[in-house]
Design a protein around this motif. Structure first.
Motif, PDB file in Angstrom:
ATOM      1  N   SER A  84      36.230 -10.356 187.055  1.00 62.91           N
ATOM      2  CA  SER A  84      37.544 -10.997 187.083  1.00 62.91           C
ATOM      3  C   SER A  84      38.232 -10.886 188.436  1.00 62.91           C
ATOM      4  O   SER A  84      39.428 -11.174 188.545  1.00 62.91           O
ATOM      5  N   GLU A  85      37.493 -10.462 189.459  1.00 59.12           N
ATOM      6  CA  GLU A  85      38.097 -10.382 190.786  1.00 59.12           C
ATOM      7  C   GLU A  85      38.564 -11.765 191.220  1.00 59.12           C
ATOM      8  O   GLU A  85      37.900 -12.769 190.994  1.00 59.12           O
ATOM      9  N   GLY A  86      39.739 -11.800 191.821  1.00 66.02           N
ATOM     10  CA  GLY A  86      40.341 -13.073 192.193  1.00 66.02           C
ATOM     11  C   GLY A  86      41.591 -13.330 191.391  1.00 66.02           C
ATOM     12  O   GLY A  86      42.307 -12.402 190.997  1.00 66.02           O
ATOM     13  N   LEU A  87      41.852 -14.604 191.118  1.00 67.04           N
ATOM     14  CA  LEU A  87      43.110 -15.009 190.504  1.00 67.04           C
ATOM     15  C   LEU A  87      43.012 -14.994 188.972  1.00 67.04           C
ATOM     16  O   LEU A  87      42.143 -15.633 188.393  1.00 67.04           O
ATOM     17  N   ASN A  88      43.923 -14.263 188.341  1.00 67.71           N
ATOM     18  CA  ASN A  88      44.005 -14.164 186.888  1.00 67.71           C
ATOM     19  C   ASN A  88      45.398 -14.560 186.433  1.00 67.71           C
ATOM     20  O   ASN A  88      46.218 -15.013 187.231  1.00 67.71           O
ATOM     21  N   LEU A  89      45.689 -14.382 185.145  1.00 65.99           N
ATOM     22  CA  LEU A  89      46.968 -14.807 184.577  1.00 65.99           C
ATOM     23  C   LEU A  89      47.641 -13.637 183.879  1.00 65.99           C
ATOM     24  O   LEU A  89      46.988 -12.874 183.149  1.00 65.99           O
ATOM     25  N   GLY A  90      48.945 -13.483 184.102  1.00 66.01           N
ATOM     26  CA  GLY A  90      49.700 -12.431 183.439  1.00 66.01           C
ATOM     27  C   GLY A  90      50.913 -12.981 182.718  1.00 66.01           C
ATOM     28  O   GLY A  90      51.471 -13.997 183.116  1.00 66.01           O
ATOM     29  N   LEU A  91      51.291 -12.297 181.638  1.00 62.65           N
ATOM     30  CA  LEU A  91      52.514 -12.624 180.917  1.00 62.65           C
ATOM     31  C   LEU A  91      53.392 -11.380 180.876  1.00 62.65           C
ATOM     32  O   LEU A  91      52.899 -10.269 180.626  1.00 62.65           O
ATOM     33  N   HIS A  92      54.664 -11.563 181.135  1.00 63.66           N
ATOM     34  CA  HIS A  92      55.598 -10.437 181.146  1.00 63.66           C
ATOM     35  C   HIS A  92      55.485  -9.654 179.845  1.00 63.66           C
ATOM     36  O   HIS A  92      55.517 -10.226 178.756  1.00 63.66           O
ATOM     37  N   TYR A  93      55.337  -8.349 179.956  1.00 60.32           N
ATOM     38  CA  TYR A  93      55.163  -7.484 178.791  1.00 60.32           C
ATOM     39  C   TYR A  93      56.506  -7.268 178.100  1.00 60.32           C
ATOM     40  O   TYR A  93      57.460  -6.772 178.711  1.00 60.32           O
ATOM     41  N   LEU A  94      56.583  -7.657 176.838  1.00 56.91           N
ATOM     42  CA  LEU A  94      57.822  -7.519 176.070  1.00 56.91           C
ATOM     43  C   LEU A  94      57.840  -6.149 175.406  1.00 56.91           C
ATOM     44  O   LEU A  94      57.436  -5.971 174.256  1.00 56.91           O
ATOM     45  N   SER A  95      58.281  -5.171 176.161  1.00 55.60           N
ATOM     46  CA  SER A  95      58.254  -3.787 175.689  1.00 55.60           C
ATOM     47  C   SER A  95      59.126  -3.613 174.447  1.00 55.60           C
ATOM     48  O   SER A  95      60.287  -4.036 174.422  1.00 55.60           O
ATOM     49  N   GLY A  96      58.547  -3.018 173.422  1.00 52.08           N
ATOM     50  CA  GLY A  96      59.288  -2.774 172.185  1.00 52.08           C
ATOM     51  C   GLY A  96      59.264  -3.911 171.195  1.00 52.08           C
ATOM     52  O   GLY A  96      59.846  -3.805 170.107  1.00 52.08           O
ATOM     53  N   ALA A  97      58.584  -5.014 171.530  1.00 55.94           N
ATOM     54  CA  ALA A  97      58.507  -6.153 170.611  1.00 55.94           C
ATOM     55  C   ALA A  97      57.669  -5.777 169.390  1.00 55.94           C
ATOM     56  O   ALA A  97      56.768  -4.948 169.456  1.00 55.94           O
ATOM     57  N   ILE A  98      57.987  -6.425 168.257  1.00 54.65           N
ATOM     58  CA  ILE A  98      57.231  -6.202 167.030  1.00 54.65           C
ATOM     59  C   ILE A  98      56.573  -7.505 166.598  1.00 54.65           C
ATOM     60  O   ILE A  98      57.060  -8.599 166.914  1.00 54.65           O
ATOM     61  N   THR A  99      55.464  -7.389 165.907  1.00 60.22           N
ATOM     62  CA  THR A  99      54.734  -8.569 165.450  1.00 60.22           C
ATOM     63  C   THR A  99      55.538  -9.333 164.408  1.00 60.22           C
ATOM     64  O   THR A  99      56.111  -8.740 163.480  1.00 60.22           O
ATOM     65  N   PHE A 100      55.576 -10.638 164.557  1.00 59.26           N
ATOM     66  CA  PHE A 100      56.276 -11.495 163.589  1.00 59.26           C
ATOM     67  C   PHE A 100      55.603 -11.410 162.223  1.00 59.26           C
ATOM     68  O   PHE A 100      54.378 -11.441 162.113  1.00 59.26           O
ATOM     69  N   ASP A 101      56.427 -11.298 161.180  1.00 59.61           N
ATOM     70  CA  ASP A 101      55.957 -11.282 159.796  1.00 59.61           C
ATOM     71  C   ASP A 101      56.747 -12.329 159.026  1.00 59.61           C
ATOM     72  O   ASP A 101      57.969 -12.205 158.888  1.00 59.61           O
ATOM     73  N   ALA A 102      56.071 -13.359 158.537  1.00 59.76           N
ATOM     74  CA  ALA A 102      56.762 -14.462 157.861  1.00 59.76           C
ATOM     75  C   ALA A 102      57.512 -14.007 156.622  1.00 59.76           C
ATOM     76  O   ALA A 102      58.465 -14.678 156.182  1.00 59.76           O
ATOM     77  N   LEU A 103      57.127 -12.887 156.032  1.00 57.39           N
ATOM     78  CA  LEU A 103      57.786 -12.402 154.812  1.00 57.39           C
ATOM     79  C   LEU A 103      59.113 -11.719 155.098  1.00 57.39           C
ATOM     80  O   LEU A 103      59.998 -11.689 154.236  1.00 57.39           O
ATOM     81  N   ILE A 104      59.266 -11.173 156.303  1.00 55.74           N
ATOM     82  CA  ILE A 104      60.498 -10.427 156.593  1.00 55.74           C
ATOM     83  C   ILE A 104      61.294 -10.999 157.763  1.00 55.74           C
ATOM     84  O   ILE A 104      62.427 -10.576 157.997  1.00 55.74           O
ATOM     85  N   ASN A 105      60.720 -11.948 158.508  1.00 54.30           N
ATOM     86  CA  ASN A 105      61.420 -12.566 159.646  1.00 54.30           C
ATOM     87  C   ASN A 105      61.670 -14.036 159.356  1.00 54.30           C
ATOM     88  O   ASN A 105      60.791 -14.874 159.548  1.00 54.30           O
ATOM     89  N   PRO A 106      62.851 -14.381 158.858  1.00 54.63           N
ATOM     90  CA  PRO A 106      63.125 -15.784 158.511  1.00 54.63           C
ATOM     91  C   PRO A 106      63.156 -16.686 159.747  1.00 54.63           C
ATOM     92  O   PRO A 106      63.636 -16.294 160.812  1.00 54.63           O
ATOM     93  N   VAL A 107      62.624 -17.892 159.588  1.00 50.29           N
ATOM     94  CA  VAL A 107      62.645 -18.907 160.650  1.00 50.29           C
ATOM     95  C   VAL A 107      63.238 -20.168 160.056  1.00 50.29           C
ATOM     96  O   VAL A 107      62.790 -20.634 159.000  1.00 50.29           O
ATOM     97  N   ASP A 108      64.244 -20.746 160.718  1.00 58.20           N
ATOM     98  CA  ASP A 108      64.867 -21.951 160.161  1.00 58.20           C
ATOM     99  C   ASP A 108      63.942 -23.150 160.309  1.00 58.20           C
ATOM    100  O   ASP A 108      62.957 -23.134 161.065  1.00 58.20           O
ATOM    101  N   ALA A 109      64.269 -24.210 159.581  1.00 57.09           N
ATOM    102  CA  ALA A 109      63.390 -25.380 159.502  1.00 57.09           C
ATOM    103  C   ALA A 109      63.206 -26.049 160.858  1.00 57.09           C
ATOM    104  O   ALA A 109      62.113 -26.535 161.173  1.00 57.09           O
ATOM    105  N   ARG A 110      64.250 -26.063 161.663  1.00 58.05           N
ATOM    106  CA  ARG A 110      64.138 -26.734 162.959  1.00 58.05           C
ATOM    107  C   ARG A 110      63.175 -25.994 163.884  1.00 58.05           C
ATOM    108  O   ARG A 110      62.288 -26.611 164.491  1.00 58.05           O
ATOM    109  N   LEU A 111      63.344 -24.671 164.005  1.00 57.33           N
ATOM    110  CA  LEU A 111      62.461 -23.903 164.881  1.00 57.33           C
ATOM    111  C   LEU A 111      61.022 -23.951 164.367  1.00 57.33           C
ATOM    112  O   LEU A 111      60.081 -24.095 165.150  1.00 57.33           O
TER     113      LEU A 111
END
Length: 252
Positions: A84-111
């Motif tokens: 992997s030497e050379g150019l790679n891709l990174g995403l900002h680490y969201l420290s303290g984030a929790i995994t989404f759970d559809a049973l306990i994390n409501p999402v509205d119809a639009r989103l």
């Protein structure tokens, strides 16, 4: 600058690293799994999501030199770092984030409709109840892991035909039962994703990735394919919207 720890949940062994800006990132390696094509999919799908107003961690380019991770004792990871030497891709680490759970994390119809539309558009097969690839961070929903998107570039089949296909895997999408506003979202997103915005996102792909041996075309030709694929898919979005609506009716 520093290899912190591997994230062994994924088959491609991404890792948390510290960069020279002193921030932590989840690094996706060009030497893993599907190679640079997974990084391209991550970049394009992530920046499309951001353009549409959805929350995606900051995406950065990260250069690995030959000294990176030499102290890592795991031979598999050492091999990954060497390839992997050379150019790679990174995403900002969201420290303290929790995994989404559809049973306990409501999402509205639009989103829910916005995310389902996005995943139909970029053909993301990897947002299921088993693996949602969404996080809750500061009480807000964030989208991660889009490397499985744009799978047409792995198949070797006619990209023009694939651009016009509905998206059958949407039937397994974790948010599909809540996606009741797909037609309204489709009309809105078709206005936002102008040819100029699509071209600007595709232009972000580094030449170094497009020069990879897995591509038969030149970098400029490959950029044109990505751009035309997305423009064609957008122009025929009613096909994947109807497919998603049919799949939702079968569920509810």
């Amino acid at each position: 600058m520093r290899y912190v720890t591997p994230l062994r949940e994924g088959g491609s062994l991404p890792a948390i690293v510290e960069a020279d800006d002193e921030f932590l990132y989840v690094l996706k390696f060009r030497g893993a799994g599907q190679g640079v094509k997974a990084l391209i999919a991550e970049l394009i799908a992530g920046e499309i999501a951001r353009t549409l107003g959805l929350r995606v961690p900051e995406i950065v380019f990260a250069t690995l030199d030959s000294a990176f991770g030499r102290s890592e004792p795991d031979e598999e990871i050492q091999d990954l770092l060497r390839t992997s030497e050379g150019l790679n891709l990174g995403l900002h680490y969201l420290s303290g984030a929790i995994t989404f759970d559809a049973l306990i994390n409501p999402v509205d119809a639009r989103l829910a409709s916005q995310i389902v539309w996005l995943d139909c558009f970029v053909t993301n097969v990897d947002r299921t109840p088993r693996n949602t690839n969404m996080l809750i961070w500061h009480k807000e929903l964030w989208l991660i892991d889009h490397g499985a998107s744009l799978y047409f570039h792995h198949s070797g089949q006619n990209w023009e035909e694939q651009a016009r296909r509905p998206f059958g895997p949407i039937k397994d999408h974790v948010l599909l039962p809540r996606a009741t506003e797909l037609e309204a979202v489709d009309a809105e997103f078709r206005q936002i994703l102008t040819p100029e915005r699509i071209a600007a996102i595709v232009a972000l792909i580094p030449d170094e990735w497009l020069a990879d041996e897995s591509f038969a075309e030149s970098p400029s030709e490959q950029r044109q394919i990505y751009r035309q694929f997305l423009e064609t898919r957008l122009a025929t979005s009613e096909l994947f919207v109807k497919e998603a609506q049919y799949a939702r009716k079968a569920l509810v």
